[in-house]
Design an enzyme around this catalytic site. Structure first.
Site, PDB file in Angstrom:
ATOM      1  N   LYS A  63      -1.075  -3.821  -3.279  1.00  0.00           N
ATOM      2  CA  LYS A  63      -2.987  -3.461  -2.550  1.00  0.00           C
ATOM      3  C   LYS A  63      -2.791  -2.371  -2.956  1.00  0.00           C
ATOM      4  O   LYS A  63      -1.888  -1.120  -2.934  1.00  0.00           O
ATOM      5  CB  LYS A  63      -2.763  -3.467  -0.614  1.00  0.00           C
ATOM      6  CG  LYS A  63      -3.537  -2.741  -0.223  1.00  0.00           C
ATOM      7  CD  LYS A  63      -4.069  -3.098   1.118  1.00  0.00           C
ATOM      8  CE  LYS A  63      -5.219  -1.955   1.494  1.00  0.00           C
ATOM      9  NZ  LYS A  63      -5.323  -0.873   1.080  1.00  0.00           N
ATOM     10  N   ASP A 105       9.413   5.348 -10.940  1.00  0.00           N
ATOM     11  CA  ASP A 105       8.714   6.070 -12.381  1.00  0.00           C
ATOM     12  C   ASP A 105       9.817   7.119 -12.191  1.00  0.00           C
ATOM     13  O   ASP A 105      10.290   7.665 -13.506  1.00  0.00           O
ATOM     14  CB  ASP A 105       6.938   6.107 -12.056  1.00  0.00           C
ATOM     15  CG  ASP A 105       6.801   5.332 -12.434  1.00  0.00           C
ATOM     16  OD1 ASP A 105       6.933   3.997 -12.481  1.00  0.00           O
ATOM     17  OD2 ASP A 105       5.254   5.871 -12.221  1.00  0.00           O
ATOM     18  N   SER A 136       0.330  -0.773   0.067  1.00  0.00           N
ATOM     19  CA  SER A 136       0.240   0.227  -0.077  1.00  0.00           C
ATOM     20  C   SER A 136       1.010   1.241   0.164  1.00  0.00           C
ATOM     21  O   SER A 136       1.501   1.857  -0.896  1.00  0.00           O
ATOM     22  CB  SER A 136      -0.735   0.256   0.994  1.00  0.00           C
ATOM     23  OG  SER A 136      -2.007   0.864   0.806  1.00  0.00           O
TER      24      SER A 136
END
Length: 439
Positions: A329, A315, A304
């Site tokens: 999650k 990224d 999470s």
């Protein structure tokens, strides 16, 4: 922190957590309830008549008397139980425990649990808790609690059984990697979670571990970075950010931590159906890390909010991710307080990394896969002769001292990387990056 991080009451109620409410809670900024839902759906009158008929039949015909409150609360729990593993109806005690948990102190064993095929599964043990000290590992299946089979239990039921007074005993029956069941005896304790830990692994190289994302984790990370730089003479040569076995926590904390390593660009965004559920969080220009070379450690217990940080840094190519696939999650739970000291914990959105990746049920794949292992040390006795061992050998023309085969000192095993293979590999990678960066 820029004004872009001043969230609405609803935004502050978003908690991105590993699974059950063992370690999760959020509050709105001003103590108010989240924004109301938009629009009113047409009431399903036929279904409501059926519900009323079933309610009345149970009241009059069930073998034992049952009160209205019990029937209605069971009906509410039934509505939530078939949505997804993370939505739940929180009664007053459960709601209170959820609110307390992000303060960093609560009672229990110190494990984050989820469900897999109807079985109770350990997402991650929390550092320095009874569960971690007993050797419970991410991925363990809890098949019994005090001799009672757990198959078919809801997460709320499981949490109720796992929690208890500090000092009370509990026996968990675990299955690990398809092996035979075994019992682990534990003693419950008041769990005081230290969200951020840091130390110098060796000169120039720092270690920063986040065990769980609490309300103040962003501030603690900033302080830890400043301390590490000060302890190393003002600047670091590399940093390991350890998110392994981090079950998640508060969304805002994940955004703040990510922003300490980024100077621009999107950190995370969410998509949902209710007002204000589509949120975007971007970094400001401040950089508490000062661009230090970074390796981020993740594993199957990274869930999470931990995946938000890992995904943002990956990224933006801010650091190298190392370890194994994360938990996966990628859903957002909103805590919706009700009027009677109860609440709904409802999945209201999905979150996405800056490049638009949904982590839900897939997880973050590290750039370099390094499985868990243990470092062992060779004392050097097995190596062959060196030139310096030969009788009559020539000396070093530059005046350097001889280095015979038996002159190697035993390694110092006082540092965490000496026993942690993934961490030692992360440190080696940082050293390699620094060699290529230097002129």
């Amino acid at each position: 922190m820029s004004s872009r991080f001043r969230l609405s009451a609803l935004a502050l109620s978003l908690a991105l957590l590993g699974a059950a409410p063992l370690v999760q809670a959020v509050e709105s900024a001003d103590g108010t309830s989240p924004a109301p839902l938009a629009g009113k759906a047409t009431l399903p009158l036929d279904e409501l008549r059926t519900f009323a008929e079933v309610f009345e039949r149970i009241k009059t015909a069930y073998v034992e008397p049952i009160d209205d409150k019990t029937l209605l609360e069971n009906a509410i729990k039934g509505m939530l139980s078939n949505l997804d593993p993370h939505s739940a109806y929180l009664e007053p005690e459960d709601f209170k425990e959820l609110q307390e948990s992000t303060s960093g102190e609560f009672g229990g064993l110190g494990i984050e649990v989820g469900q897999e095929d109807g079985l109770l599964k350990v997402i991650s043990p929390i550092d320095d808790t009874p569960a971690a000290r007993a050797g419970i590992e991410a991925g363990d299946l809890i098949v019994k609690i005090d001799g009672q089979p757990t198959k078919g239990w809801t997460l709320v039921q499981a949490v109720d059984k796992l929690r208890g007074k500090a000092g009370s005993k509990i026996v968990l029956t675990l299955v690990r990697e398809g092996g035979k069941p075994f019992d682990v005896k534990l003693e419950r304790a008041v769990i005081k979670v230290r969200s951020v830990k840091s130390e110098l692994l060796e000169k120039n190289y720092g270690y920063l571990r986040i065990t769980q994302f609490q309300v103040n984790s962003g501030e603690e990370v900033a302080k830890a970075l400043a301390t590490l730089k000060k302890d190393n003479g003002g600047k670091l040569g590399g940093l390991v950010l350890d998110l392994r076995n981090n079950p998640g926590g508060v969304l805002q904390a994940a955004v703040e931590v990510s922003d300490h390593f980024l100077t621009k660009g999107l950190i995370v965004y969410t998509k949902g159906r209710i007002p204000n559920s589509e949120l975007r969080f971007s970094a400001d220009s401040a950089d508490a890390s000062e661009g230090v070379p970074l390796v981020v450690l993740v594993n199957g217990g990274s869930a999470s909010a931990a995946e938000i940080v890992a995904g943002a840094l990956q990224d933006h190519k801010r650091g190298v991710l190392m370890g194994t696939d994360s938990f996966g999650k990628g859903s957002v739970q909103t805590v919706l307080p009700l009027s009677n000291e109860r609440a709904l914990k409802l999945t209201t959105a999905l979150y996405f990394t800056p490049n638009g990746r949904s982590i839900q049920a897939q997880g973050i794949v590290p750039d370099i896969v390094v499985e868990r292992g243990k470092v062992t040390h060779d004392d050097g006795s097995s190596q062959g002769l060196k030139e310096a061992d030969l009788s009559g050998h020539l000396g070093n023309g530059n005046g350097g001292a001889d280095k015979p085969s038996n002159g190697k000192a035993a390694p110092d095993t006082s540092k965490p990387q000496d026993e942690d293979y993934q961490l030692s590999q992360a440190l080696n990678l940082l050293k390699g990056l620094n060699i290529t960066r230097k002129p």
